[in-house]
Design a protein around this motif. Structure first.
Motif, PDB file in Angstrom:
ATOM      1  N   ARG A  56    -133.696 -89.555  -4.688  1.00 23.26           N
ATOM      2  CA  ARG A  56    -132.270 -89.519  -5.003  1.00 23.26           C
ATOM      3  C   ARG A  56    -131.412 -90.242  -3.967  1.00 23.26           C
ATOM      4  O   ARG A  56    -130.498 -90.975  -4.312  1.00 23.26           O
ATOM      5  N   ASP A  57    -131.713 -90.050  -2.686  1.00 21.92           N
ATOM      6  CA  ASP A  57    -130.868 -90.614  -1.622  1.00 21.92           C
ATOM      7  C   ASP A  57    -131.449 -91.875  -0.987  1.00 21.92           C
ATOM      8  O   ASP A  57    -130.907 -92.368   0.004  1.00 21.92           O
ATOM      9  N   VAL A  58    -132.544 -92.389  -1.528  1.00 18.03           N
ATOM     10  CA  VAL A  58    -133.164 -93.584  -0.950  1.00 18.03           C
ATOM     11  C   VAL A  58    -132.473 -94.822  -1.515  1.00 18.03           C
ATOM     12  O   VAL A  58    -132.538 -95.091  -2.705  1.00 18.03           O
ATOM     13  N   GLU A  59    -131.795 -95.562  -0.656  1.00 22.55           N
ATOM     14  CA  GLU A  59    -131.097 -96.786  -1.081  1.00 22.55           C
ATOM     15  C   GLU A  59    -131.930 -98.041  -0.828  1.00 22.55           C
ATOM     16  O   GLU A  59    -131.782 -99.035  -1.509  1.00 22.55           O
ATOM     17  N   ASP A  60    -132.826 -97.957   0.155  1.00 20.18           N
ATOM     18  CA  ASP A  60    -133.624 -99.110   0.567  1.00 20.18           C
ATOM     19  C   ASP A  60    -134.796 -99.310  -0.395  1.00 20.18           C
ATOM     20  O   ASP A  60    -135.728 -98.502  -0.439  1.00 20.18           O
ATOM     21  N   LYS A  76    -132.334 -92.321 -10.561  1.00 18.04           N
ATOM     22  CA  LYS A  76    -132.797 -91.662  -9.334  1.00 18.04           C
ATOM     23  C   LYS A  76    -132.335 -90.211  -9.273  1.00 18.04           C
ATOM     24  O   LYS A  76    -132.960 -89.397  -8.606  1.00 18.04           O
ATOM     25  N   GLU A 116    -133.622-100.051  -9.515  1.00 19.08           N
ATOM     26  CA  GLU A 116    -132.752-101.184  -9.220  1.00 19.08           C
ATOM     27  C   GLU A 116    -131.793-101.455 -10.385  1.00 19.08           C
ATOM     28  O   GLU A 116    -130.594-101.659 -10.182  1.00 19.08           O
ATOM     29  N   PRO A 154    -129.748 -97.317 -11.406  1.00 13.12           N
ATOM     30  CA  PRO A 154    -129.773 -96.412 -10.246  1.00 13.12           C
ATOM     31  C   PRO A 154    -129.506 -94.959 -10.612  1.00 13.12           C
ATOM     32  O   PRO A 154    -129.934 -94.048  -9.896  1.00 13.12           O
TER      33      PRO A 154
END
Length: 200
Positions: free
Chosen positions: A73-77, A66, A60, A63
């Motif tokens: 790497r691609d997890v935004e949630d 990540k 958070e 970022p």
């Protein structure tokens, strides 16, 4: 390797082993060691929870970290991260390293060897030293609520000093592995015959 416990505290690494841009070597006093050990007894009761909180906060607040973790790497949630089995497993591995570090505070040669190997493995995972300090800061944020009124400025300084010490050695290990790889690559390229000079 420049590590010694005396009445005045511990100086973990020799000046020669540090890069010039590093700050002064960490000094853990016997009081720091005692504070860390006592607080760890409470922290380890919530070890998995602390590991998850630490990494969710890390992703958070930073970022870019990540990018080092292929799975995240691609997890935004962030909620998906909180429930991720892979993140929980990685958090537990990091917390296990912290637990081993705490257990070796009276055996600094073993602690230094452990941290150096971790730094070398981070080179192989392509996780550069610039990220190491973030983990300590997020660990402190994650454990502060767990320790509640036991948290003091002295305890915070003790944990900061431990992380400075460990991440400094990890950085040394990372740089050693990087240099070793560079030397190996140079040696390998010299051993290969130059095809342009080979007779046909």
């Amino acid at each position: 390797m420049g590590c010694a416990i005396s009445g005045s505290g511990l100086t973990p690494r020799t000046a020669e082993s540090r890069n010039t841009e590093d700050e002064a070597p960490a000094r853990l006093t016997p009081d720091h060691i005692q504070l860390i050990k006592e607080s760890w007894k409470v922290i380890q009761e919530d070890i998995a929870k602390v590991g998850i909180i630490m990494f969710v906060r890390l992703f958070e607040t930073h970022p870019e970290c990540k990018d080092v973790f292929f799975l995240f790497r691609d997890v935004e949630d962030l909620e998906r991260l909180r429930t991720s089995r892979e993140l929980r497993a990685h958090g537990l591995r990091v917390m296990s390293f912290i637990e081993k570090s705490v257990a070796r505070l009276d055996q600094l040669e073993r602690l230094e060897a452990l941290a150096r190997e971790l730094g070398k493995s981070h080179f192989r995972y392509n996780a550069p030293p610039k990220y190491y300090g973030y983990v300590g800061a997020e660990f402190i944020c994650a454990v502060r609520p767990v320790l509640k009124d036991r948290w003091t400025s002295e305890l915070e300084q003790a944990w900061k000093t431990l992380f400075q010490y460990v991440t400094g050695i990890m950085k040394d290990g990372y740089l050693e592995e990087e240099q070793s790889k560079r030397n190996h690559t140079l040696t390998s390229s010299k051993e290969r015959p130059d095809k342009r000079n080979t007779a046909i």
